[in-house]
Design an enzyme around this catalytic site. Structure first.
Site, PDB file in Angstrom:
ATOM      1  N   ASP A 117       0.993  -1.069  -0.325  1.00  0.00           N
ATOM      2  CA  ASP A 117      -0.242   0.579   0.122  1.00  0.00           C
ATOM      3  C   ASP A 117       1.101   0.975  -0.123  1.00  0.00           C
ATOM      4  O   ASP A 117       2.273   1.736   0.605  1.00  0.00           O
ATOM      5  CB  ASP A 117      -1.115   0.415   1.041  1.00  0.00           C
ATOM      6  CG  ASP A 117      -2.225   0.825   1.275  1.00  0.00           C
ATOM      7  OD1 ASP A 117      -2.362   1.379  -0.006  1.00  0.00           O
ATOM      8  OD2 ASP A 117      -2.861   1.537   1.961  1.00  0.00           O
ATOM      9  N   PHE A 142       3.285   6.636 -13.226  1.00  0.00           N
ATOM     10  CA  PHE A 142       2.132   6.903 -13.171  1.00  0.00           C
ATOM     11  C   PHE A 142       1.594   7.243 -11.816  1.00  0.00           C
ATOM     12  O   PHE A 142       2.353   7.826 -11.033  1.00  0.00           O
ATOM     13  CB  PHE A 142       1.805   5.257 -13.357  1.00  0.00           C
ATOM     14  CG  PHE A 142       1.909   4.691 -11.971  1.00  0.00           C
ATOM     15  CD1 PHE A 142       0.657   4.350 -10.414  1.00  0.00           C
ATOM     16  CD2 PHE A 142       3.190   3.820 -11.928  1.00  0.00           C
ATOM     17  CE1 PHE A 142       1.697   3.313 -10.027  1.00  0.00           C
ATOM     18  CE2 PHE A 142       3.792   2.722 -10.500  1.00  0.00           C
ATOM     19  CZ  PHE A 142       3.361   3.103  -9.784  1.00  0.00           C
ATOM     20  N   HIS A 163      10.484   5.811  -3.236  1.00  0.00           N
ATOM     21  CA  HIS A 163       9.888   4.930  -2.709  1.00  0.00           C
ATOM     22  C   HIS A 163       9.346   3.785  -1.922  1.00  0.00           C
ATOM     23  O   HIS A 163      10.242   2.863  -1.720  1.00  0.00           O
ATOM     24  CB  HIS A 163       8.082   5.280  -1.775  1.00  0.00           C
ATOM     25  CG  HIS A 163       7.208   5.920  -2.716  1.00  0.00           C
ATOM     26  ND1 HIS A 163       6.932   6.188  -3.981  1.00  0.00           N
ATOM     27  CD2 HIS A 163       6.075   4.904  -2.918  1.00  0.00           C
ATOM     28  CE1 HIS A 163       6.269   6.447  -4.441  1.00  0.00           C
ATOM     29  NE2 HIS A 163       5.490   4.811  -4.187  1.00  0.00           N
TER      30      HIS A 163
END
Length: 221
Positions: free
Chosen positions: A70, A160, A188
């Site tokens: 996530d 994206f 990240h």
């Protein structure tokens, strides 16, 4: 372990994961490759809780090792929003909903820029939490961050999500203007996956379960 499922249908994210996981030399599957389909709602309050939920649900259902992530964008001037709502920021009440004229990514960016219009503080960070889960055995998790700021206009056609409006610290280009190899070094997601690979290498070489995240029964520590 000869194959692994990356729990996503996002083609951009899958492409990056396949590049980042290439050192493993194993087959990387996506949810699109699975014959039986199940849906897992990302309804938790943190990136880690969402990633854990996806990893365990898909892993226990398909009975193969799973990597679930996530990730999202946290903007300082917006009190950390969009955060866990990054993928559906356009449709939540915070700041008013944004119409989808072209696609959801564009709507998310439009809303973000609208809310930041006139604000001097444009500091932000990308966050990624990645969970590896091997059913009935163990799981581990890692996290990665990329700090930067939000531009006033989108730039670039690579990447994206919010990549066209995010400039990493120390760079003059947006994430969407960087080459994939360069982005993976500082992103990240790249940082989180590299940490994960090191933990997996340590685990499989020493059989030492004393790692951050989950114990060998798959229960959260």
């Amino acid at each position: 372990m000869d194959k692994i499922l990356v729990a996503t249908t996002n083609k951009g994210k899958l492409k990056e994961f396949r590049q980042l996981l290439s050192p493993l030399g194993i087959q990387v599957l996506s949810l699109e490759d699975m014959k039986q389909k199940i849906d897992v709602e990302e309804d938790r309050e943190t990136f880690l809780e969402n990633a854990l939920k996806k990893a365990k649900t898909y892993g226990d259902f398909y009975k193969i090792p799973v990597i679930a992530e996530d990730a999202g964008l946290e903007v300082e001037a917006l009190d950390g929003y969009p955060g866990v709502y990054s993928a559906r920021f356009y449709g939540i009440d915070f700041g008013g909903k944004e119409p989808v004229k072209e696609d959801k990514d564009k709507a998310n960016i439009d809303k973000l820029l609208r809310l930041l219009k006139g604000k001097k503080n444009r500091k932000a960070r990308f966050v990624s939490v990645v969970v590896f889960y091997k059913p009935e055995d163990f799981g581990i998790w890692t996290e990665g961050y990329c700090y930067g700021y939000i531009t006033e206009q989108p730039r670039g056609d690579r990447g994206f999500g919010y990549d066209p409006v995010f400039i990493p610290e120390g760079y003059s280009k947006t994430m969407a203007e960087l080459q994939p190899e360069e982005k993976n070094k500082i992103s990240h997601r790249g940082k989180a996956v590299k940490k994960l690979l090191k933990k997996l290498e340590k685990l499989y070489s020493t059989e030492n379960p004393d790692l951050q995240g989950l114990d060998r029964t798959g229960q959260q520590i």
